[in-house]
Design a protein around this motif. Structure first.
Motif: not given
Ligand code: NAG
Length: 333
Positions: A124-142
């Motif tokens: 799970m993300p840190t507070e840093y990762a949840l700052q709005p300036r950082h996007d988040c990308t999740i990929i499903s191959l298959g």
């Protein structure tokens, strides 16, 4: 001749009172301070005690910090020790057990997301990762006509954008948009068109375009940090494995992957050797730490985190670990 000597003496005589005057100025000052020095020595004693306590706390702090620093290194050392002498056949057989024995996953905030037949893991993300300036990308191959895990992830991580790819359009093109953007393409380790036996209404041969993962990132996803990638592509992962190394094309193009769930499908003897080669290069790079592993009918499901990359570190690990070995490209153990 004569006047010169007295003149030197006279200089001495002139100099001497000046020194006395200075001492005379210093003396009362020291005398004034000396009664206070008794009190000061008590304070000094206290200061020494405070210093000792401070040093003791520092020792504790740096001592515990040291073990924090080292937990990924300990994990790496443990896995290395237990696998370095294994041949490719034996490695494939023993790896899941070794990964779980050595895993430092208890240090991280890992959550499981379950679809109909398996669990995907995510730190799970840190507070840093949840700052709005950082996007988040999740990929499903298959995609495999199942987006239950992705739906749970989206609920837990609403700031993330989802991208899915599957050579099968049927159903996947209808359900994947519930979480994100779907691409009807086979993503693997090379580019072209293949004649594949794919299940639409019934199994039939169909020309399916396939692209390598670097091209997929460059042309379709267009993101440089991938927070999570879930790879379940029915043996096409073998030619893709070199792309997951720092020496691979994707990393050369500046794409970083922070977390990987990969299903390594029941390999042929050649594929076991490909995996063996990838495994040793991955261990030498010391970029990823394998945190969980499970086996099912000859497949291995691996979950790993990029502990070495600066951005991944800030997003998913944070203060608990100091990335001690990232300034050097490789740290041999
Ligand atoms: C894939 O499925 C979607 C949704 O059902 C449909 O709109 C699209 O035309 C299909 N594409 C192909 C190539 O069959």
């Amino acid at each position: 001749m004569e006047p010169r000597i007295p003149s030197i003496f006279s200089q001495f005589r002139l100099g001497a009172p000046q020194i006395h005057t200075k001492m005379g100025l210093l003396l009362p000052y020291q005398l004034k301070k000396s009664p206070a020095s008794l009190l000061f020595s008590k304070q000094g004693l206290l200061a020494v005690v405070y210093c000792l306590v401070f040093i003791y706390i520092c020792t504790l702090f740096f001592g515990s910090n040291k073990s924090r620093d080292n937990f990924f290194a300990e994990n790496h050392e443990c896995v290395n020790r237990k696998t370095e002498s294994l041949e490719f056949d034996e490695l494939y057989k023993r790896l899941p057990e070794v990964v779980n024995q050595c895993s430092v996953r208890g240090r991280l905030n890992i959550q499981g997301f379950t679809n109909t037949d398996e669990t995907k893991y995510h730190v799970m993300p840190t507070e840093y990762a949840l700052q709005p300036r950082h996007d988040c990308t999740i990929i499903s191959l298959g995609v495999g006509k199942d987006v239950e895990a992705e739906k749970q992830m989206l609920a837990a991580l609403p700031h993330c954008k989802f991208f899915g790819a599957d050579p099968v359009n049927d159903t996947n093109a209808d359900i994947y948009p519930e979480v994100g953007k779907f691409f009807n393409v086979a993503v693997g380790g090379s580019n072209g068109i293949m004649r594949a036996n794919v299940l639409e209404d019934q199994y039939k041969f169909k020309d399916v375009p396939y692209i390598d993962i670097a091209a997929f990132m460059r042309n379709l996803v267009k993101k440089t940090v991938v927070d999570q990638i879930m790879i379940d592509i029915e043996h096409a992962e073998y030619p893709m494995l070199p792309f997951l190394l720092k020496t691979g094309q994707m990393y050369k193009e500046g794409v970083t992957i922070c977390q990987i769930n990969i299903e390594v499908h029941n390999p042929s003897p050649e594929q076991k050797q490909e995996f063996y080669k990838y495994y040793h290069l991955m261990m030498a790079e010391n970029q990823y730490t394998m945190l969980t592993a499970s086996t099912i009918i000859g497949h291995i499901r691996l979950f790993m985190i990029n502990h070495a990359d600066e951005e991944c570190h800030q997003r998913y690990i944070g203060d608990i670990y100091d990335r001690p070995y990232t300034t050097t490209t490789q740290k041999p153990f």
